[in-house]
Design a protein around this motif. Structure first.
Motif, PDB file in Angstrom:
ATOM      1  N   LEU A  19       0.194  16.483 -25.947  1.00 41.19           N
ATOM      2  CA  LEU A  19       0.688  17.316 -27.038  1.00 41.19           C
ATOM      3  C   LEU A  19       0.544  16.619 -28.384  1.00 41.19           C
ATOM      4  O   LEU A  19       0.232  17.258 -29.391  1.00 41.19           O
ATOM      5  CB  LEU A  19       2.147  17.714 -26.796  1.00 41.19           C
ATOM      6  N   THR A  20       0.753  15.317 -28.408  1.00 42.36           N
ATOM      7  CA  THR A  20       0.552  14.565 -29.651  1.00 42.36           C
ATOM      8  C   THR A  20      -0.904  14.659 -30.084  1.00 42.36           C
ATOM      9  O   THR A  20      -1.199  14.892 -31.269  1.00 42.36           O
ATOM     10  CB  THR A  20       0.956  13.086 -29.471  1.00 42.36           C
ATOM     11  N   ALA A  21      -1.820  14.494 -29.148  1.00 39.53           N
ATOM     12  CA  ALA A  21      -3.250  14.571 -29.466  1.00 39.53           C
ATOM     13  C   ALA A  21      -3.623  15.960 -29.982  1.00 39.53           C
ATOM     14  O   ALA A  21      -4.448  16.083 -30.885  1.00 39.53           O
ATOM     15  CB  ALA A  21      -4.082  14.215 -28.239  1.00 39.53           C
ATOM     16  N   LEU A  22      -3.016  16.990 -29.431  1.00 39.01           N
ATOM     17  CA  LEU A  22      -3.351  18.362 -29.814  1.00 39.01           C
ATOM     18  C   LEU A  22      -2.567  18.852 -31.027  1.00 39.01           C
ATOM     19  O   LEU A  22      -2.800  19.963 -31.506  1.00 39.01           O
ATOM     20  CB  LEU A  22      -3.109  19.307 -28.630  1.00 39.01           C
ATOM     21  N   SER A  23      -1.646  18.045 -31.533  1.00 39.52           N
ATOM     22  CA  SER A  23      -0.773  18.508 -32.615  1.00 39.52           C
ATOM     23  C   SER A  23      -1.389  18.365 -34.004  1.00 39.52           C
ATOM     24  O   SER A  23      -0.856  18.889 -34.973  1.00 39.52           O
ATOM     25  CB  SER A  23       0.560  17.760 -32.576  1.00 39.52           C
ATOM     26  N   ASP A  24      -2.492  17.684 -34.112  1.00 42.25           N
ATOM     27  CA  ASP A  24      -3.142  17.476 -35.397  1.00 42.25           C
ATOM     28  C   ASP A  24      -4.235  18.530 -35.594  1.00 42.25           C
ATOM     29  O   ASP A  24      -5.038  18.775 -34.683  1.00 42.25           O
ATOM     30  CB  ASP A  24      -3.739  16.066 -35.448  1.00 42.25           C
ATOM     31  N   VAL A  31     -11.298  19.829 -30.589  1.00 40.46           N
ATOM     32  CA  VAL A  31     -11.139  20.415 -29.252  1.00 40.46           C
ATOM     33  C   VAL A  31     -11.709  21.824 -29.231  1.00 40.46           C
ATOM     34  O   VAL A  31     -12.387  22.216 -28.270  1.00 40.46           O
ATOM     35  CB  VAL A  31      -9.657  20.393 -28.820  1.00 40.46           C
ATOM     36  N   ARG A  32     -11.500  22.578 -30.295  1.00 40.83           N
ATOM     37  CA  ARG A  32     -12.061  23.936 -30.358  1.00 40.83           C
ATOM     38  C   ARG A  32     -13.584  23.887 -30.326  1.00 40.83           C
ATOM     39  O   ARG A  32     -14.223  24.737 -29.697  1.00 40.83           O
ATOM     40  CB  ARG A  32     -11.575  24.652 -31.605  1.00 40.83           C
ATOM     41  N   GLY A  91      -2.831  25.990 -17.648  1.00 38.78           N
ATOM     42  CA  GLY A  91      -2.621  26.975 -18.697  1.00 38.78           C
ATOM     43  C   GLY A  91      -2.352  26.407 -20.079  1.00 38.78           C
ATOM     44  O   GLY A  91      -2.401  27.148 -21.071  1.00 38.78           O
ATOM     45  N   LEU A  92      -2.061  25.125 -20.190  1.00 36.64           N
ATOM     46  CA  LEU A  92      -1.720  24.543 -21.485  1.00 36.64           C
ATOM     47  C   LEU A  92      -2.878  24.645 -22.475  1.00 36.64           C
ATOM     48  O   LEU A  92      -2.701  25.120 -23.602  1.00 36.64           O
ATOM     49  CB  LEU A  92      -1.298  23.075 -21.328  1.00 36.64           C
ATOM     50  N   LEU A  93      -4.047  24.202 -22.074  1.00 32.52           N
ATOM     51  CA  LEU A  93      -5.182  24.198 -22.990  1.00 32.52           C
ATOM     52  C   LEU A  93      -5.532  25.613 -23.439  1.00 32.52           C
ATOM     53  O   LEU A  93      -5.765  25.848 -24.629  1.00 32.52           O
ATOM     54  CB  LEU A  93      -6.391  23.516 -22.357  1.00 32.52           C
ATOM     55  N   ASP A  94      -5.554  26.557 -22.523  1.00 33.71           N
ATOM     56  CA  ASP A  94      -5.873  27.941 -22.889  1.00 33.71           C
ATOM     57  C   ASP A  94      -4.856  28.489 -23.889  1.00 33.71           C
ATOM     58  O   ASP A  94      -5.224  29.162 -24.853  1.00 33.71           O
ATOM     59  CB  ASP A  94      -5.927  28.837 -21.646  1.00 33.71           C
ATOM     60  N   ALA A  95      -3.577  28.180 -23.675  1.00 38.12           N
ATOM     61  CA  ALA A  95      -2.529  28.657 -24.581  1.00 38.12           C
ATOM     62  C   ALA A  95      -2.675  28.033 -25.966  1.00 38.12           C
ATOM     63  O   ALA A  95      -2.552  28.719 -26.991  1.00 38.12           O
ATOM     64  CB  ALA A  95      -1.150  28.352 -23.998  1.00 38.12           C
ATOM     65  N   VAL A  96      -2.951  26.746 -26.009  1.00 39.72           N
ATOM     66  CA  VAL A  96      -3.110  26.055 -27.289  1.00 39.72           C
ATOM     67  C   VAL A  96      -4.341  26.584 -28.022  1.00 39.72           C
ATOM     68  O   VAL A  96      -4.289  26.857 -29.229  1.00 39.72           O
ATOM     69  CB  VAL A  96      -3.200  24.527 -27.076  1.00 39.72           C
ATOM     70  N   LEU A  97      -5.452  26.736 -27.317  1.00 39.85           N
ATOM     71  CA  LEU A  97      -6.673  27.232 -27.950  1.00 39.85           C
ATOM     72  C   LEU A  97      -6.507  28.668 -28.446  1.00 39.85           C
ATOM     73  O   LEU A  97      -6.992  29.013 -29.526  1.00 39.85           O
ATOM     74  CB  LEU A  97      -7.852  27.131 -26.992  1.00 39.85           C
ATOM     75  N   LYS A  98      -5.816  29.490 -27.685  1.00 42.72           N
ATOM     76  CA  LYS A  98      -5.584  30.876 -28.103  1.00 42.72           C
ATOM     77  C   LYS A  98      -4.741  30.915 -29.371  1.00 42.72           C
ATOM     78  O   LYS A  98      -5.056  31.632 -30.318  1.00 42.72           O
ATOM     79  CB  LYS A  98      -4.897  31.659 -26.986  1.00 42.72           C
ATOM     80  N   ALA A  99      -3.664  30.131 -29.402  1.00 42.94           N
ATOM     81  CA  ALA A  99      -2.803  30.090 -30.586  1.00 42.94           C
ATOM     82  C   ALA A  99      -3.560  29.537 -31.787  1.00 42.94           C
ATOM     83  O   ALA A  99      -3.430  30.048 -32.907  1.00 42.94           O
ATOM     84  CB  ALA A  99      -1.562  29.253 -30.295  1.00 42.94           C
ATOM     85  N   ALA A 100      -4.362  28.500 -31.574  1.00 45.56           N
ATOM     86  CA  ALA A 100      -5.133  27.916 -32.671  1.00 45.56           C
ATOM     87  C   ALA A 100      -6.137  28.916 -33.213  1.00 45.56           C
ATOM     88  O   ALA A 100      -6.352  28.999 -34.430  1.00 45.56           O
ATOM     89  CB  ALA A 100      -5.839  26.651 -32.196  1.00 45.56           C
ATOM     90  N   ASP A 101      -6.739  29.695 -32.331  1.00 44.89           N
ATOM     91  CA  ASP A 101      -7.692  30.711 -32.757  1.00 44.89           C
ATOM     92  C   ASP A 101      -6.984  31.797 -33.566  1.00 44.89           C
ATOM     93  O   ASP A 101      -7.450  32.189 -34.632  1.00 44.89           O
ATOM     94  CB  ASP A 101      -8.382  31.315 -31.538  1.00 44.89           C
ATOM     95  N   GLN A 104      -6.023  30.366 -36.817  1.00 43.45           N
ATOM     96  CA  GLN A 104      -7.177  29.754 -37.475  1.00 43.45           C
ATOM     97  C   GLN A 104      -6.903  28.289 -37.824  1.00 43.45           C
ATOM     98  O   GLN A 104      -7.267  27.806 -38.897  1.00 43.45           O
ATOM     99  CB  GLN A 104      -7.582  30.545 -38.711  1.00 43.45           C
ATOM    100  N   ILE A 105      -6.302  27.589 -36.890  1.00 52.98           N
ATOM    101  CA  ILE A 105      -6.012  26.165 -37.067  1.00 52.98           C
ATOM    102  C   ILE A 105      -7.203  25.358 -36.581  1.00 52.98           C
ATOM    103  O   ILE A 105      -7.720  25.595 -35.499  1.00 52.98           O
ATOM    104  CB  ILE A 105      -4.754  25.753 -36.281  1.00 52.98           C
ATOM    105  N   GLY A 106      -7.601  24.413 -37.376  1.00 51.57           N
ATOM    106  CA  GLY A 106      -8.659  23.500 -36.961  1.00 51.57           C
ATOM    107  C   GLY A 106     -10.028  24.109 -36.893  1.00 51.57           C
ATOM    108  O   GLY A 106     -10.869  23.654 -36.132  1.00 51.57           O
TER     109      GLY A 106
END
Length: 118
Positions: A19-24, A31-32, A91-101, A104-106
């Motif tokens: 989560l720390t790695a994905l929080s920036d 990652v996207r 499911g974590l990565l899919d959820a993070v990528l969906k929210a980022a999309d 429009q983060i990153g």
């Protein structure tokens, strides 16, 4: 550039480190870019930061087990460790990528090679 330490095994990955790695937002953008599963040359990754800062972000992702780096001569290639992440945190990565999309983060910046002159 040598990366002698292999990425952690899925069972050794911790939620806090991932989560720390994905929080920036810069790391999330990286990652996207890797989310399609393709291996990317280090120099092909786009981020709005200096090369030394990009190196730091890639080291953070690698250390958390989010990515893996492969060397071929003097070139480095980076891949997303989706299978390991899904195995450890389903499911974590899919959820993070969906929210980022959605937010429009990153988003990878477009490279504008034109020079504007006054």
């Amino acid at each position: 550039m040598r990366h002698p330490t292999p990425p952690p095994a899925p069972e050794d990955m911790t939620l806090a480190e991932v989560l720390t790695a994905l929080s920036d937002s810069v790391r999330l953008g990286l990652v996207r870019q890797l989310a399609d599963g393709a291996e990317r040359k280090w120099g092909d990754l786009r981020a709005p930061v200096a090369k030394s800062t990009l190196s730091h972000h890639l080291k953070t992702l690698r250390g958390a087990g989010v990515t893996e780096t492969r060397e071929d001569g003097t070139r480095c290639f980076v891949t997303l460790r989706r299978e390991a992440l899904d195995q450890r945190f389903p499911g974590l990565l899919d959820a993070v990528l969906k929210a980022a999309d959605e937010e429009q983060i990153g988003e990878a910046p477009a490279l504008d090679r034109t020079v504007s002159r006054p």
